[in-house]
Design an enzyme around this catalytic site. Structure first.
Site, PDB file in Angstrom:
ATOM      1  N   HIS A  28      87.792 -31.557 -71.094  1.00  0.00           N
ATOM      2  CA  HIS A  28      87.874 -30.285 -70.376  1.00  0.00           C
ATOM      3  C   HIS A  28      89.334 -29.907 -70.102  1.00  0.00           C
ATOM      4  O   HIS A  28      89.916 -30.396 -69.136  1.00  0.00           O
ATOM      5  CB  HIS A  28      87.120 -30.389 -69.054  1.00  0.00           C
ATOM      6  CG  HIS A  28      85.684 -30.755 -69.212  1.00  0.00           C
ATOM      7  ND1 HIS A  28      85.275 -32.013 -69.607  1.00  0.00           N
ATOM      8  CD2 HIS A  28      84.555 -30.028 -69.057  1.00  0.00           C
ATOM      9  CE1 HIS A  28      83.953 -32.036 -69.668  1.00  0.00           C
ATOM     10  NE2 HIS A  28      83.491 -30.853 -69.344  1.00  0.00           N
ATOM     11  N   GLU A 426      69.581 -36.349 -46.513  1.00  0.00           N
ATOM     12  CA  GLU A 426      69.509 -37.620 -47.235  1.00  0.00           C
ATOM     13  C   GLU A 426      70.541 -37.709 -48.348  1.00  0.00           C
ATOM     14  O   GLU A 426      71.169 -38.756 -48.551  1.00  0.00           O
ATOM     15  CB  GLU A 426      68.105 -37.821 -47.830  1.00  0.00           C
ATOM     16  CG  GLU A 426      66.982 -37.995 -46.825  1.00  0.00           C
ATOM     17  CD  GLU A 426      66.456 -36.672 -46.289  1.00  0.00           C
ATOM     18  OE1 GLU A 426      66.952 -35.607 -46.706  1.00  0.00           O
ATOM     19  OE2 GLU A 426      65.549 -36.698 -45.438  1.00  0.00           O
TER      20      GLU A 426
END
Ligand SMILES: Cc1ncc(C[n+]2csc(CCOP(=O)(O)OP(=O)(O)O)c2C)c(N)n1
Length: 690
Positions: A28, A426
């Site tokens: 990238h 979570e």
């Protein structure tokens, strides 16, 4: 510092990254081209680190949350003098390379955390900032600011879009983590599109609403503005900072501002054009001008000075506070202090017994006073998961004089608190405990219902990949949860956790196995451990009649044996089903059946044993094996062999009282005995012996 030298250094970073991607023909280039300036300012003017000792404890932590921009990180590491040679960089993305496709913790050692799955690095950075704040509050004393570092993350649109970031940012704002700064590569382009087709909220206002301090930099190539923003972030001590830096993906290339600059090498001709546009020599590739590297490598001298000054501080601290220093040393070395387990209880045999979640809570609270590094919490479930460390305070900013809050440990609100309140987040909990572990100095734990481990699976997987030492306490581990019904009854979670490499799953069968499970969980230093525990009471087995619970260390062990150690039938179970097979075995023995009971709390621990030792538990000559577990069948065929059978759950659970659900699903002593006898009928030789 001359403007020319700054620009030369920035272009060196840019084109080292571009050439790396070209040579690998993969990677990238867009992010390094656009974000090189902010990275340069941070790494030369603000970040405190020692390239010659990437493990120096008081270094600032830097997380490249946008892990796809890994080439940028490798350029920085090489140029500032870390042990990452130009030849290593030329092997970017190749087999065995020190410069893998996305940053991997420890490869090279300066990489703090593995990133690539967007948003995880952001959560890790929040965990690192929590770690710093907690250690600083516990150990620093007036005139001795021993733990005193900052945490920086470079984040992208993708990071900010991911839900885990929203969770972690919300918590970081609540916690007022003033030493956390995120540089946002605000380039309005993602992998396949411009952000205008999917991401249009006002990011600054969003983060301000979370309680963050925000600063905008209009031009991502304006060094002075970036510097001023970092200065403002440093000055803001009561809120984390988000610096929104307006950049251009693929800066200088013909594909600038296009998603086409994001994820594939530039065309050869475009590389030439980009170099020309930014005034960089087209040849040679991997050009590193002497002046640029000399300037960037000043980091080595700075780093050595910083670390040696810190070592002097550590000596002074050790003289002034020998006891605290000794305690801290264990944490710096990530070691268990002697005697950490001295108070772990032994549970008396008891037919009614107790839930393994309750046993776990007692064990944790027996360990906590002797193991300062134990810190963690739950996603708003500690009353259910029993994971609160009583009397060790809440990690939270003070609610004000004499004030307290529902759910508080009521033993003080400060960053010294060891009870982390993750809220109902979570996923962020998973990423944050990973950050605590990656920071060092902690044995972090998280906790929720086993069913909701699904909400944090990406973070669990990364903990395993990184070899981070985390303990997760997952309770309410089966259809025995009862009335809450199938949404809350885990069925496939055990199998899916067992499928993750380098992760230890332990499902203890009674209170004493739970105590041993905690020992294993803390003694294991190089991978995550999941403790899978019940909500319902389980008999505490009489260990004078049955084998010692220490057998858990071996993953599976013979709990009750047939006369002469010669079984015709083996019953195997984990967790709550161990009590069931024990009761069934006693009945079968009365019928004269030579039965062996194997408690099998952990497949992974069992698999570490040599084959002969595994065969001693599950002799190949005994084909009549019945496995009993309240979960999906996947994997059990490995242990029951070709002729065995299993009593498992092949569908979702159901809403009804737990005992009714167990009865309907066949988890009764009667049914285990019936299945065992039916199985034995296929083995006439053993039947005839009776
Ligand atoms: C969780 C996750 N989903 C998807 C991807 C695949 N992916 C890699 S980068 C990217 C988007 C990149 O956009 P941005 O974050 O703005 O980075 P930039 O293109 O500006 O470098 C995507 C979708 C990923 N790495 N992680």
């Amino acid at each position: 510092m001359s403007v020319e030298l700054d620009q030369q250094c920035i272009n060196t970073i840019r084109f080292l990254s571009v050439d790396m991607v070209q040579k690998a023909n993969s990677g990238h280039p867009g992010l390094p081209l656009g974000a090189a300036t902010m990275a340069y300012v941070l790494w030369t003017r603000w970040l405190k680190y020692n390239p010659r000792n990437p493990h120096w404890f008081n270094r600032d932590r830097f997380v490249l949350s946008a892990g796809h921009g890994s080439a940028l990180l490798y350029s920085l590491l090489h140029l500032t003098g870390y042990d990452l040679a130009l030849d290593d960089i030329k092997q970017f993305r190749r087999w065995g390379s020190k410069a893998p496709g996305h940053p991997e913790r420890g490869h090279p050692p300066a990489v703090e955390t593995t990133t690539g799955p967007l948003g995880q690095g952001f959560g890790n950075a929040v965990g690192m900032a929590i770690a710093e704040a907690q250690l600083a509050t516990r150990y620093n004393r007036h005139g001795h600011a021993l733990i005193d570092h900052y945490t920086y993350a470079l984040v992208s649109d993708g990071d900010l879009m991911e839900g885990v970031t929203s969770e972690a940012a919300s918590l970081a704002g609540h916690l007022k983590l003033g030493k956390l700064t995120c540089l946002y590569d605000d380039n309005r382009v993602t992998l396949a599109a411009g952000t205008d087709i999917s991401f249009t909220e006002n990011r600054a206002l969003r983060f301000e609403a979370y309680g963050w301090h925000t600063v905008s930099v209009a031009d991502g190539n304006d060094l002075a503005a970036i510097d001023a923003a970092l200065d403002a972030a440093r000055a803001e001590t009561a809120r984390p900072s988000l610096i929104l830096v307006h950049t251009h993906i693929g800066y200088g290339s013909p594909e600038q501002d296009s998603f086409k600059a994001h994820g594939s090498p530039l065309r050869v001709d475009d590389v030439r054009k980009t170099k020309q546009k930014l005034g960089w020599p087209i040849e040679p590739d991997f050009l590193i001008p002497d002046e640029a590297v000399a300037h960037l490598r000043e980091a080595v001298k700075r780093g050595a000075q910083n670390e040696s000054a810190w070592n002097v501080s550590l000596s002074a601290y050790t003289r002034a506070f020998p006891d605290l220093a000794e305690e801290l040393q264990y944490r710096l070395r990530d070691e268990l202090p002697p005697g950490w387990d001295a108070d772990i209880p032994v549970f008396e045999a008891n037919a009614k017994g107790l839930a393994t979640r309750d046993a776990s809570g007692k064990v944790m609270n027996a360990i906590a006073p002797r193991l300062q590094a134990l810190a963690g919490g739950s996603a708003d479930l500690d009353t259910s998961t029993k994971t609160a460390l009583k009397g060790f305070g809440d990690f939270n900013p003070s609610p004000g004089k004499n004030a307290d809050q529902q759910g508080s440990d009521s033993a003080g609100w400060s960053y010294a608190g060891r009870n982390l309140h993750f809220g109902i987040r979570e996923h962020a909990m998973g990423a944050i405990v990973n950050g605590l572990a990656a920071h060092g100095g902690f044995n972090p734990y998280g906790s929720t219902f086993l069913i909701f481990s699904d909400y944090m699976r990406p973070a669990i997987r990364l903990a395993a990949l990184m070899g981070l030492h985390i303990v997760h306490v997952f309770t309410h581990d089966s259809i025995a949860v009862g009335e809450d019904g199938p949404t809350h009854q885990p069925v496939e979670q055990l199998a899916s956790l067992r499928a993750i490499p380098n992760l230890i799953v332990i499902r203890p069968g009674d209170a004493n196995e739970t105590a041993v499970a905690w020992r294993v969980a803390l003694e294991t230093r190089d991978r995550p451990v999941m403790l899978v525990l019940t909500r319902q009471d389980l008999p505490t087995l009489d260990r004078s009649r049955y084998a010692a619970a220490d057998g858990l260390r071996r993953g599976a062990y013979v709990l009750i044996d047939a006369p002469g150690g010669k079984p015709d039938l083996i019953l195997i179970a984990s967790g709550s089903e161990v009590g069931l097979i024990v009761a069934a075995a006693e009945r079968l023995q009365q019928q004269g059946i030579a039965v062996r009971c194997v408690s099998m709390p952990s497949w992974e621990l069992f698999e570490t044993l040599p084959q002969a030792e595994r065969d001693a538990v599950l002799p190949p000559s005994v084909g009549a094996r019945l496995a009993v577990e309240m979960g999906v069948p996947q994997g059990w065929d490995r242990y029951i062999g070709t002729r065995g059978d299993m009593l498992v759950v092949e569908t979702f659970g159901a809403s009804a009282p737990g005992a009714v659900v167990l009865d309907k699903y066949g988890f009764t002593v009667d049914n285990v005995c019936m299945k065992a006898e039916a199985l034995l009928a296929n083995f006439p030789a053993s039947r005839d012996k009776r």
